[in-house]
Design a protein around this motif. Structure first.
Motif, PDB file in Angstrom:
ATOM      1  N   PHE A   1       2.323   6.826   0.244  1.00  0.00           N
ATOM      2  CA  PHE A   1       2.932   5.504   0.073  1.00  0.00           C
ATOM      3  C   PHE A   1       4.368   5.481   0.575  1.00  0.00           C
TER       4      PHE A   1
ATOM      5  N   GLY B   1       1.181  -7.833  -6.004  1.00  0.00           N
ATOM      6  CA  GLY B   1       0.531  -6.548  -6.227  1.00  0.00           C
ATOM      7  C   GLY B   1       0.440  -6.196  -7.695  1.00  0.00           C
TER       8      GLY B   1
ATOM      9  N   ALA C   1      -2.426  -3.341   4.730  1.00  0.00           N
ATOM     10  CA  ALA C   1      -3.176  -3.908   3.600  1.00  0.00           C
ATOM     11  C   ALA C   1      -4.088  -2.868   2.960  1.00  0.00           C
TER      12      ALA C   1
ATOM     13  N   ARG D   1      -2.084  -0.901   0.535  1.00  0.00           N
ATOM     14  CA  ARG D   1      -1.836  -1.719  -0.667  1.00  0.00           C
ATOM     15  C   ARG D   1      -3.059  -1.697  -1.574  1.00  0.00           C
ATOM     16  N   ARG D   2      -4.253  -1.744  -0.971  1.00  0.00           N
ATOM     17  CA  ARG D   2      -5.474  -1.667  -1.781  1.00  0.00           C
ATOM     18  C   ARG D   2      -5.601  -0.287  -2.427  1.00  0.00           C
TER      19      ARG D   2
ATOM     20  N   ASP E   1       8.701   1.099  -2.732  1.00  0.00           N
ATOM     21  CA  ASP E   1       8.673  -0.333  -2.427  1.00  0.00           C
ATOM     22  C   ASP E   1      10.098  -0.831  -2.224  1.00  0.00           C
TER      23      ASP E   1
ATOM     24  N   HIS F   1       4.768  -9.647  -1.846  1.00  0.00           N
ATOM     25  CA  HIS F   1       3.861  -8.514  -2.051  1.00  0.00           C
ATOM     26  C   HIS F   1       4.184  -7.785  -3.361  1.00  0.00           C
ATOM     27  N   SER F   2       5.477  -7.655  -3.669  1.00  0.00           N
ATOM     28  CA  SER F   2       5.884  -6.987  -4.909  1.00  0.00           C
ATOM     29  C   SER F   2       5.314  -7.693  -6.123  1.00  0.00           C
TER      30      SER F   2
ATOM     31  N   ASN G   1      -3.547  -0.152  -5.487  1.00  0.00           N
ATOM     32  CA  ASN G   1      -4.244  -0.839  -6.568  1.00  0.00           C
ATOM     33  C   ASN G   1      -5.294   0.074  -7.195  1.00  0.00           C
TER      34      ASN G   1
ATOM     35  N   PHE H   1       2.855  -1.341  -3.234  1.00  0.00           N
ATOM     36  CA  PHE H   1       2.491  -2.763  -3.265  1.00  0.00           C
ATOM     37  C   PHE H   1       3.069  -3.520  -2.076  1.00  0.00           C
ATOM     38  N   THR H   2       4.107  -2.964  -1.422  1.00  0.00           N
ATOM     39  CA  THR H   2       4.753  -3.663  -0.306  1.00  0.00           C
ATOM     40  C   THR H   2       4.456  -3.008   1.042  1.00  0.00           C
ATOM     41  N   ASN H   3       3.504  -2.097   1.092  1.00  0.00           N
ATOM     42  CA  ASN H   3       3.193  -1.420   2.346  1.00  0.00           C
ATOM     43  C   ASN H   3       2.724  -2.430   3.394  1.00  0.00           C
TER      44      ASN H   3
END
Length: 324
Positions: A85, A147, A95, A98-99, A127, A143-144, A102, A90-92
């Motif tokens: 990361f 997420g 996508a 980001r998943r 982030d 995104h922050s 999660n 969450f701000t990568n």
């Protein structure tokens, strides 16, 4: 026996590496070894554990080690700040990453359920941004918020806490202050996201930890806290009370004034010190602070504060904490 509950991040008992001592400040330790060290600390009863941990250690083995040391788990901290990361969780910009963040956090949520812990602790250290023009600030902030908001909505039965910090490893972290973190949480519109206030991060960010605590309490979002100390120029994670004892006293005064109840949690990095001794020393001082709050002349302090009498208030606080 203290009426308080004391905890520590399990990393307090780890072996540390920095950019100079890349071979570490001692031999590597397994999670089980760290739990066994935590069990040697007087009055320590809960730990915060990073996840995922080494694949050769099962959840059952962790439970056995915890039970053997009379420890329980307060939180699980998903590792969303490592190389995978490095451009953000969450701000990568990807996508798919980001998943993946999660998924890692949902795995941590399942561990919280398994251990009967209190929360998932989110420290999205990657982030943010480093250079001017590097990011679209509106998109990054969206995104922050989205997420973490999505994660909380997926797990409405659990609490999530955001541990904010001004910088490191990013030059600017998305959740870099108490006020910004509270703004983000309000924008999420979910009830189960709060703040974990790290005393040292507030100092590092130029905040008054007591003021930051009051702000979070006023918004009903102070879900947890960590204590340590530093010289304000960096997140040194020194032993609590060794540098800023009077501000630590005011911090806990604010918590008691608001009837805030929670674990008094250590987030310290004893690079060169004995980790058990460092934890014992911090907890001994925290117990002294608690006793000092019992001795504090609350009415006289309130009167001095109403007059904004700085010297009068200092004398009352010093008498309670230091005895003179």
């Amino acid at each position: 026996m203290s009426k308080l509950t004391f905890g520590a991040g399990i990393w307090h008992f780890a072996t540390y590496v920095d950019r100079y001592a890349t071979d570490g400040y001692g031999p590597a330790k397994s999670l089980i070894e760290m739990i066994d060290l935590a069990g040697k600390v007087r009055d320590l009863s809960v730990v915060d554990i990073n996840a995922p941990w080494s694949a050769d250690v099962s959840v059952d083995e962790v439970e056995v080690a915890l039970k053997r040391n009379n420890l329980s788990v307060i939180g699980i901290t998903p590792e969303i700040y490592n190389r995978e990361f490095s451009k953000g969780a969450f701000t990568n910009p990807d996508a798919g990453i980001r998943r993946r963040a999660n998924e890692v956090c949902n795995d941590a949520a399942n561990l919280v359920r398994r251990f009967g812990a209190s929360y998932v602790k989110l420290w999205p250290g990657q982030d943010g941004w480093d250079y001017p023009f590097q990011v679209d600030h509106k998109q990054l902030w969206r995104h922050s918020i989205e997420g973490i908001g999505e994660l909380a909505s997926q797990n409405p039965d659990l609490k999530f806490v955001i541990e904010y910090k001004p910088r490191e490893p990013r030059v600017h972290m998305s959740y870099g202050s108490m006020a910004r973190t509270l703004l983000g949480i309000e924008a999420m519109g979910v009830p189960n996201v709060g703040v974990l206030l790290d005393f040292g991060h507030a100092l590092f960010g130029g905040e008054s930890p007591a003021d930051s605590a009051q702000l979070a309490i006023d918004h009903g979002r102070l879900f947890g806290m960590d204590v340590n100390d530093n010289l304000r120029a960096w997140d040194d994670d020194m032993v609590a009370g060794t540098v800023h004892p009077i501000e630590l006293f005011e911090f806990f005064y604010t918590l008691r004034k608001n009837n805030w109840e929670g674990v008094w949690q250590l987030d310290q990095f004893p690079f060169r010190e004995d980790c058990v001794e460092a934890a014992d020393m911090a907890i001994d001082f925290l117990k002294h602070i608690d006793a000092s709050l019992d001795r504090l002349d609350w009415d006289a302090l309130a009167a001095a504060q109403n007059r904004q009498d700085a010297m009068g208030a200092q004398k009352i606080a010093r008498q309670a904490l230091f005895g003179f």
